[in-house]
Design a protein around this motif. Structure first.
Motif, mmCIF file in Angstrom:
data_model
loop_
_atom_site.group_PDB
_atom_site.id
_atom_site.type_symbol
_atom_site.label_atom_id
_atom_site.label_comp_id
_atom_site.label_asym_id
_atom_site.label_seq_id
_atom_site.Cartn_x
_atom_site.Cartn_y
_atom_site.Cartn_z
ATOM 1 N N LEU A 1 -2.842 -8.029 29.009
ATOM 2 C CA LEU A 1 -2.389 -7.052 28.026
ATOM 3 C C LEU A 1 -3.313 -5.842 28.052
ATOM 4 C CD1 LEU A 1 -0.665 -6.226 25.498
ATOM 5 C CD2 LEU A 1 -2.447 -7.347 24.122
ATOM 6 N N VAL A 2 -2.733 -4.642 28.164
ATOM 7 C CA VAL A 2 -3.490 -3.405 28.037
ATOM 8 C C VAL A 2 -3.405 -2.962 26.579
ATOM 9 C CG1 VAL A 2 -3.704 -1.000 28.775
ATOM 10 C CG2 VAL A 2 -2.994 -2.747 30.419
ATOM 11 N N ALA A 3 -4.553 -2.874 25.912
ATOM 12 C CA ALA A 3 -4.594 -2.506 24.489
ATOM 13 C C ALA A 3 -5.372 -1.211 24.325
ATOM 14 C CB ALA A 3 -5.242 -3.624 23.670
ATOM 15 N N GLU A 4 -4.664 -0.168 23.871
ATOM 16 C CA GLU A 4 -5.289 1.145 23.729
ATOM 17 C C GLU A 4 -5.539 1.510 22.274
ATOM 18 O OE1 GLU A 4 -4.786 5.695 25.394
ATOM 19 O OE2 GLU A 4 -3.237 4.223 25.846
ATOM 20 N N TYR A 5 -4.710 0.998 21.376
ATOM 21 C CA TYR A 5 -4.807 1.374 19.966
ATOM 22 C C TYR A 5 -4.967 0.134 19.097
ATOM 23 C CZ TYR A 5 -2.688 5.478 22.094
ATOM 24 O OH TYR A 5 -2.439 6.530 22.919
ATOM 25 N N ALA A 6 -5.451 0.337 17.892
ATOM 26 C CA ALA A 6 -5.769 -0.790 17.014
ATOM 27 C C ALA A 6 -4.623 -1.161 16.068
ATOM 28 C CB ALA A 6 -7.018 -0.478 16.203
ATOM 29 N N TRP A 7 -3.448 -0.536 16.236
ATOM 30 C CA TRP A 7 -2.376 -0.799 15.265
ATOM 31 C C TRP A 7 -1.721 -2.166 15.446
ATOM 32 C CZ3 TRP A 7 2.401 -1.237 17.696
ATOM 33 C CH2 TRP A 7 2.530 -0.630 18.945
ATOM 34 N N LEU A 8 -1.944 -2.793 16.552
ATOM 35 C CA LEU A 8 -1.494 -4.176 16.744
ATOM 36 C C LEU A 8 -2.717 -5.058 16.942
ATOM 37 C CD1 LEU A 8 1.473 -3.906 19.269
ATOM 38 C CD2 LEU A 8 1.628 -4.625 16.897
ATOM 39 N N ASP A 9 -2.603 -6.317 16.578
ATOM 40 C CA ASP A 9 -3.684 -7.258 16.860
ATOM 41 C C ASP A 9 -3.579 -7.669 18.326
ATOM 42 O OD1 ASP A 9 -5.451 -9.304 17.167
ATOM 43 O OD2 ASP A 9 -4.621 -10.571 15.589
ATOM 44 N N PRO A 10 -4.456 -7.135 19.194
ATOM 45 C CA PRO A 10 -4.303 -7.417 20.621
ATOM 46 C C PRO A 10 -4.433 -8.903 20.955
ATOM 47 C CG PRO A 10 -6.363 -6.241 20.215
ATOM 48 C CD PRO A 10 -5.603 -6.234 18.938
ATOM 49 N N LEU A 11 -5.233 -9.627 20.200
ATOM 50 C CA LEU A 11 -5.416 -11.051 20.512
ATOM 51 C C LEU A 11 -4.142 -11.837 20.225
ATOM 52 C CD1 LEU A 11 -9.046 -11.771 19.281
ATOM 53 C CD2 LEU A 11 -8.226 -10.699 21.374
ATOM 54 N N LYS A 12 -3.453 -11.460 19.160
ATOM 55 C CA LYS A 12 -2.203 -12.131 18.819
ATOM 56 C C LYS A 12 -1.130 -11.852 19.885
ATOM 57 C CE LYS A 12 1.141 -12.479 15.036
ATOM 58 N NZ LYS A 12 1.541 -11.922 13.717
ATOM 59 N N VAL A 13 -1.035 -10.594 20.320
ATOM 60 C CA VAL A 13 -0.051 -10.223 21.338
ATOM 61 C C VAL A 13 -0.381 -10.908 22.670
ATOM 62 C CG1 VAL A 13 1.001 -8.308 22.618
ATOM 63 C CG2 VAL A 13 0.409 -8.019 20.206
ATOM 64 N N ARG B 1 -14.558 -8.748 18.000
ATOM 65 C CA ARG B 1 -13.285 -8.867 18.742
ATOM 66 C C ARG B 1 -13.521 -9.472 20.125
ATOM 67 N NH1 ARG B 1 -10.147 -3.830 18.057
ATOM 68 N NH2 ARG B 1 -8.975 -4.948 16.458
ATOM 69 N N LEU B 2 -14.594 -9.043 20.781
ATOM 70 C CA LEU B 2 -14.927 -9.571 22.102
ATOM 71 C C LEU B 2 -15.138 -11.092 22.036
ATOM 72 C CD1 LEU B 2 -15.827 -9.216 25.085
ATOM 73 C CD2 LEU B 2 -18.132 -8.771 24.211
ATOM 74 N N HIS B 3 -15.923 -11.523 21.067
ATOM 75 C CA HIS B 3 -16.219 -12.951 20.930
ATOM 76 C C HIS B 3 -14.940 -13.751 20.673
ATOM 77 C CE1 HIS B 3 -18.493 -16.550 20.177
ATOM 78 N NE2 HIS B 3 -18.045 -16.644 18.924
ATOM 79 N N LYS B 4 -14.089 -13.242 19.794
ATOM 80 C CA LYS B 4 -12.824 -13.933 19.481
ATOM 81 C C LYS B 4 -11.930 -14.016 20.716
ATOM 82 C CE LYS B 4 -12.175 -13.116 14.524
ATOM 83 N NZ LYS B 4 -11.385 -12.335 13.537
ATOM 84 N N ALA B 5 -11.863 -12.922 21.473
ATOM 85 C CA ALA B 5 -11.038 -12.904 22.682
ATOM 86 C C ALA B 5 -11.533 -13.923 23.702
ATOM 87 C CB ALA B 5 -11.034 -11.506 23.291
ATOM 88 N N GLN B 6 -12.850 -13.960 23.887
ATOM 89 C CA GLN B 6 -13.416 -14.905 24.858
ATOM 90 C C GLN B 6 -13.255 -16.348 24.383
ATOM 91 O OE1 GLN B 6 -17.284 -13.045 25.145
ATOM 92 N NE2 GLN B 6 -16.751 -12.012 27.059
ATOM 93 N N GLN B 7 -13.332 -16.569 23.074
ATOM 94 C CA GLN B 7 -13.061 -17.912 22.531
ATOM 95 C C GLN B 7 -11.626 -18.339 22.827
ATOM 96 O OE1 GLN B 7 -14.209 -17.673 18.329
ATOM 97 N NE2 GLN B 7 -15.807 -19.177 18.738
#
Length: 240
Positions: free
Chosen positions: A160-172, A192-198
């Motif tokens: 997923l390419v995430a450029e803006y914060a209006w969506l939760d990128p981890l959920k998508v 956010r980095l830690h959550k993504a890596q988890q």
């Protein structure tokens, strides 16, 4: 160790998304790259960022309005750093033939359902032909593209390419079974980095061109950075 990806090859050093740019990236010992894809009128995957030709070639019209042979004849060195020789728009197949990258991030821009399916099938076919299925992650900010990847090429890694914060990128990313999160560096907080890596995501942060920022993001623990200056990144972070 933070990995380094050359952005459109070595965009800051050579005309973006051209064979010269990807070769420059490899010369620095950077064996990972990010690039952009559009389909030609006759269905070939062309390596170019914009849907139109104007910015990099000075030509009028859209990529999709021209056949691959015609596109390949266009010089794509406009608007980038000065370069002595013409640099054609490459086919993705040309790069697969000539550039021994260890990993490729192939970004597909937003597309209609039909076009997304066509692009995914074209990538799948080339990946199979060159035996690169394990060396590719197809990335997109488009749900249509991610959905097409899930349905038609589930064996290919998705990002997923995430450029803006209006969506939760981890959920998508979770919704579409992504392995990689290509995150605008301004969105990269330690939390956010830690959550993504988890969540099991490889976090690749773009576009990172300042040495101090490279070091800061590496200290955060990002998995990789995407940079216009892969040579500078190697000087700053060392060879991965």
């Amino acid at each position: 160790m933070t990995l380094i990806y050359g952005h459109r090859g070595a965009k800051g050093e050579a005309p973006e998304n051209t064979l010269a740019s990807f070769q420059k990236c490899l010369e620095h010992g950077v064996t990972r790259c990010e690039l952009d894809l559009h389909l030609s009128r006759d269905g070939e995957l062309m390596v170019i960022h914009d849907p139109t030709l104007k910015r990099t070639t000075g030509r009028r019209g859209k990529v999709v309005e021209h056949d691959a042979e015609v596109l390949h004849a266009y010089d794509a060195r406009q608007g980038g750093p000065g370069w002595p020789q013409p640099t054609p728009i490459p086919r993705l197949a040309d790069l697969f033939e000539h550039c021994p990258f260890e990993h490729w991030q192939l970004e597909v821009k937003s597309a209609s359902r039909v076009r997304a399916a066509r692009m995914v099938m074209a990538i799948k076919g080339l990946a199979e032909h060159y035996g690169l299925q394990d060396k590719i992650t197809v990335t997109s900010s488009s749900r249509e593209v991610l959905r097409a990847l899930m349905r038609r090429a589930p064996e290919l890694s998705r990002g997923l390419v995430a450029e803006y914060a209006w969506l939760d990128p981890l959920k998508v990313a979770r919704q579409y079974g992504c392995n990689l999160l290509a995150l605008n560096w301004t969105l990269c907080t330690p939390e956010r980095l830690h959550k993504a890596q988890q969540q099991g995501l490889h976090v690749s942060v773009w576009t990172v061109n300042e040495p101090a920022l490279m070091r800061r993001l590496a200290d955060f623990g990002v998995d990789s950075i995407i940079t216009d200056f892969p040579g500078l990144a190697v000087e700053t972070l060392g060879k991965p």
